[in-house]
Every structure is written in C-alpha cells, then in structure tokens.
Design an enzyme around this catalytic site. Sequence first.
Site, PDB file in Angstrom:
ATOM      1  N   CYS A 419      -0.085  -5.191  -7.065  1.00 30.33           N
ATOM      2  CA  CYS A 419      -0.178  -3.732  -7.125  1.00 30.33           C
ATOM      3  C   CYS A 419      -0.866  -3.285  -8.413  1.00 30.33           C
ATOM      4  O   CYS A 419      -0.837  -3.994  -9.425  1.00 30.33           O
ATOM      5  CB  CYS A 419       1.228  -3.120  -7.067  1.00 30.33           C
ATOM      6  SG  CYS A 419       2.034  -3.307  -5.462  1.00 30.33           S
ATOM      7  N   CYS A 501      -1.626  -1.471  -3.073  1.00 27.73           N
ATOM      8  CA  CYS A 501      -0.426  -0.724  -3.415  1.00 27.73           C
ATOM      9  C   CYS A 501      -0.517  -0.241  -4.865  1.00 27.73           C
ATOM     10  O   CYS A 501      -1.290  -0.788  -5.665  1.00 27.73           O
ATOM     11  CB  CYS A 501       0.822  -1.588  -3.234  1.00 27.73           C
ATOM     12  SG  CYS A 501       0.782  -3.147  -4.146  1.00 27.73           S
TER      13      CYS A 501
END
Length: 795
Positions: A419, A501
């Site tokens: 992420c 993400c």
Amino acid sequence: MLNDAEEFAQALEQDIDDLRRGEQEGKPHLHIEERIHFLMKFPSFTQAFTKMQMHVSSLEKDWDDYFAHAFKSCSNSVEEDLGPYTLLSLCSKTVEEEDLEDFVDLETVRTQELNAFMEDILDRLERDNFDTSMKLVDTLPINTEERVEGVIKLIYDEAISDREDPKVCMNMCYRMRDLKVPSSGNPGLTVDFHQLLLKHCQTEFNRERLIGIHEKRKELPTKKGEERRWLKLELDQARTGVRDEAVNNIKFICQLFRKKMLREDVMHSYIAELLRRGDTISLECVCAVMTTIGKDLDVERAKAKMDNYYLHFKSIIKKRKSTPEVCNMLEELLELRRFVIVLFCPDVFSAQMGTTPNLKDIVIGRCFDYVTLVHPSFRYDCEEIWSAFEEAVVRRSPCDVKVRDYRRMFGATPQALPCDRLLFWSKTRSLMHIYAAVNPNLWTLENTLVGYVFNDLVWCGQQQTGRGFDFDTCPEWSTCVNHPVYSLWRQASQNFAAGACGNITVLLNGSIHNAFNKKSMFGSVELDSLNPRMVDHVNINVVTNMEGPFIESCTEGSILDLIKVLKGRGFQWTCTDNDLNDCLKIWSVFEKAYVGQNPCNVTTEAYDSLILTVTSESSCNRKLFWSKTKDMAHEFTERMNCFLTLEDTLLGFILDGLTWCGKEGSDETFTEGCPSWKQCLNNTVSSFWKRASASFAEEACGEATAMLNGSITQPFNPTSIFATVEVKSFNFTRMSGLSVVLVTNRNNMTNCENPSLKDLQKELNPKLKYSCMEVPESKIQDCISHSEIVCGPCW
C-alpha cells in the site's frame, strides 16, 4: 716483413742447434728467472726485437700526427660555427641559455623535453594517480600549437594501444579540452585542444593504412613453399595490426561522442563513410560504433538513418558481401536491435520483429532471479509459469490470444502489492525511470513478477501443430485486437490496479498533447480497475522534459478530464506540476557535491547546497532520533504516523541504504569500489549523513524523541552520529526537551541510570527538559501490530 721473418726463423734454428750442442757438452741450464737474459744472448732475438721496436715507434708517430691534424681540423670547424664563442667559454657557467640560440634551436629542444616528460606521465598513468598526473601536466609549458599537437598524438597513441584502461586517456583529453594556445597559421587567433584533437582523429580516420599490405601482397605469386607461408603469415599479422588500430581509433571517437565532445551528426557522417568504403575493416569499425554507442544514436530524430543502416546490414548478409566473421557480427547487431527496440520505441512493435530469441531461457532465468535476488521471500514455480505461458500462446493464431487464455499463468503468479507505494504512468516511460530512481520505494507494474519477467519481450505463436513460437514475424499491436503481448499486459495492468491500496501516484507527461489518453493502458484499463474503497488518495504528478515544451498542466488540457473522472468515481485527489524537474534539480545539485573528487576528501560542507535545495516540512514534536535501533525505529514510523526519522525525509528516503562516490578525473557516479566509512574520515557517504543529520537536528522543534538500545552496555555511544552530530546540533531556542525511549528486552543490559545516559544529560543545554523511560521491545512491537493505537500509550 716476410723476408725478415724467414731470416729470423733460420737464425732461430741455428741458435737452437747451438743450444743442443751445449747441452751435449754438459753446460748447465739457466734458472727460469734468467731466461730473458738467456734469450737475449741469441743474436736472432736481439735483431728481431730491435726491428719490431723500430716499426712500433714509426706507427705511433704516424697515429699521433694523424689525430693531431684531425682534432685541429674539427676544432677549427667548430670555432667557425660558434663565431665569437670558444669551446672553453661554452664549458664555463657564465654562458646564458639565450647565447646558445645562435647555433641551437632551443624551441625544438624544449618541445622534445616536454614530449619526453609527457611520455613518462602516460607510461605511469592509472586511475589511481590520475589527479596527481594531471597536476604534473598542468605544470608543463604546453603553450604552442605544435606542442599541443604533439601532446595530442602522444595521448592518442597511448589510448589506442593495448593498455588496460584506455578511458583514463579519454578523461585526460576531457580535462584538457579547454586549453587554448595561439594559432601558428593565423596570428592574433587561438586554437584549443578540443579542435586540434578532433582534427587529429579525422586525420587518423582518413589515413590509408592498407597501402603497404597491398604492395607486399603482390609478391605472393612469386613466392613458393616456406617463403610463401612466411609471407602470408607476415601479411596476416600486418592486417591484424591495421584492423586493431582502425577499430581502436573509431572506439576513441565514440568515447569523444559520449563525452559530448563530438556532435551526433558527425558520428553519422563517420558511419556513412565506413559503409561507403565497404571493406572488411570498415565494416568491423561500423560494428564497433554500434556496440559502443548504438543505443545513444538510435533515437527518434535519427530513426530513418538508423533504419537505413540496418537495412544495409541485411543486404550485406543476404548477398554475402563480406567475410563470414563480419556477417556474423552484423547478424548479432540485428538481433540486438530486435531485442531492445522496445526500449527505444515502447509503443511500437515492428511487423518485421518476431519472437525474442531464447525466450524460454529469458523467462525462466528472470523468474529465478526475481525469487532469489529481487524478492527472496516470494515463492513461485518458474517452470510452471513458463508451461502456462506457453500453453496460452503456441498453436494459436498470433491475432487470437485472448486475456482469458492467460488465466492459468496468472493463477500461478498471485502477488500482494504494498500500500501507498504504487506508481502508474502513461506516455512517460523514460521520465518514469528517472522518477522511480529518485523514489526507489515506489512500485511500478515492472516491479511485479509478471512485469519483471516479460518486460520488453516480444512473442507470438503459430497455428500449425508443432510449430511453437514464430521467431521470424509477429504482427503489430494495432493490426489485431487479441494480440498475444497486448492481452498479457492488459491482464497484468488490470491486476496491478485492482490490488492498489492507500495512496497511489500517477505520472503523466505535460510535454505532449493528450497526456491523459482514454485509449492508453492507464486510461482504458488501470483507471477503471482502481477500487475507491481501497485507494485513499490519487496523487497526480504532471512532469515535463527539462527543456520543454510545456503543453499540459493540472489546470489545462486532458489532465482536467482525468480529474473529472476521479471526482465522478469518488476518489480524493491532488495534482502537482513539474515534480520531476525538482527531482532532476536535486540530482544535479547532489552530483556536484562529489563527482570528479577524491572519495576520501568530500567534506560535509560539500552537501550544503543539496540541503538548502530541499525544503523540509515543519514537524514539531514528531522527530525521532535513533542509535543502534535503526530497524525498530523505521518499522515503528512506517506503521505509526506520529513520528518522523531522518530516513522518512525526502533525502533520507532517497539515499537510505545506497552507496555512491566519484573519482578524480571522471564525470561519472560510481556505486562500486567506493571506500567504506571506516576507510577514511571524509567519506562521500558518511559526510552526507553527517550533514543531513545536523540539518535534521537543527530543525527539531518542541519535544524530540530518541530511541536508544537498552540491550547494550553503552546506549549513548560518544562516537555515534547521534552523539557527535545530532545532539550537538540541537537548538534550545526551538526545542523544549528530549525524551529518551530505552528499548529493553528480557536480557536487558542496562536502564535509565546508565552512566552513558548521564553523559547525554550533560551534553544537552540546561534549558532543555530531559526524560528517560524504559519501554519493553514487546510493547513497541504490539503498537506496530496494532496501528490503530495512538502513539502515547506505547510509552
């Protein structure tokens, strides 16, 4: 003389007979020491010796007379040439050097001395003593055009010889390029080293080297047997020498081009001339050019020229216009260009280009490298991946490989993506590589397993059973919807975007129209696959070439269309113009600190400009210093946003874990062969971290925190950067205090009463509040595992 000898022999025989007669009569022999006197009693000896002495005396007188006459004649001749001077006066110390100019060309003598000294410097020239050698060269009186030409010839001859490191000679030329001297042919004007060097290279390029060999080859029909064999061997050796000289000359010219001392159009004129000549040596020179700087010449503006060169190569190979060795070299050039053409034209796959040669070995080899070197923690079956890939492509029409055909292969390559680190790009391939270089923690599609393995490869199958891959011709992407390469990258891009993400970055090219193209892979696949529930923020960076043009930005052009799509899908976004220019500026300032310098003589002050170039964020109460707790501190700040280490700043983030240095006489950055921190005080890397640490500490405000190691006997090490640099740089007018977090474990070695921590208190300004707390490592690990915990309760 002959008659005298005969008379002497007869007299000697008579004397011997007298001696024998005396012996028979009982006369005693003389002792050996009396033999000279004994011999002198014989008339024959005394007469012979007397005559010999007369001859020797006569010869000595004749020689003395001859040499006396010769010396007198020579002396008179020299005296005439000297004019007012005498041989005796020249031997005295009162004669001035300018007096000798009447009969000696002192300029020639000085030039010869300079050349001899330059030869000695070149004989000893190495990378390690380059700077010292250049200091010696700087002291030489290279102040005339003739002397510059002589020095150039010496350097050139050394460079094209078989020395181990010819680049050091090129570096010498680069350092001397701006040397100017009066022009010998144009009074009042000057010529520089650079001009004369190019002139010398041109002369060497045009020199006919084979004339002597051609003349000697004419003798071959007249030779037979052993003589013919030796002549052929001599001709072969001579031709090898000529070839090596010509190839080394053109390689030297290529290095001039790399040093920006020769224009691109001049290099193309050299290639054209070599192809026009067409002889074996000239074609070998062309191959040397292409292997040395081919990738630098194969750019969009020269595409037509480069295509013509390679068509010419194909013609030579097809018609066998040269030797098998040269044809093989040209074939290797063609294969090399086929293999890397995607690097130069990433959006075009030539219809003339077939499957990349040795595709299986490349795919399995890259896969193995990925799981053993790039990401050793990942586990994949490379043979299974190849099998699934091959199944999707072979025995199919090259225009009928759909995305779903790769389903098994992608099932064998699942990958969780980090992420906050993904970078998407469109029409910015070259800019993306620069951007990723200064932001090494960012991930592009090419950092995934599939992207790493299949990057820049070409493939297509053949529908006929048993034919496998087509290594001759594959269609262009534009000619069919279900192109095998396009289908794989479409699925890979979709998976990459779907796994994004946190915060993501999008890099677009502001130097072209339609920077955001809805038909591009990003516009048509990746953007649609982003999940608003997983992606928190989209950071758009619009970058341009340094020299422009500046066509689109966050407030105009197609970028506004992208922003509209993001708003419509509910994404949070920001847009920034020209971030890359800032990165390039940082790189430029960074290089100036160490390039061309002794890697053990780069002081902290050398990085002052770099520190000033990068603006730092205000981070009161958030700065976390560490000593012997690097991994723990970084793991903590990575998960908890309440603290910031030096490695979390822009410069710290970029350079963490890297090694770099420059070398005297070179304009390059080196990442190998650099001295370690312990080898020298003013080490290139250590000086940076000391300067960056000082700046990080100077900017600390409010309460700062220091994470120290409680598992060692001296948590506050007086030789550490924290002690020698950071603590000494704290500004008590900005800071209110320092909190020490002493990380302990079961085998705890110390506590907050440790003497070294008392030393730390003494180092701090009395106005700064000091506190220390012992925090178990398990408690910090618990905080890291549960990032929803606020920072305070961790200690």
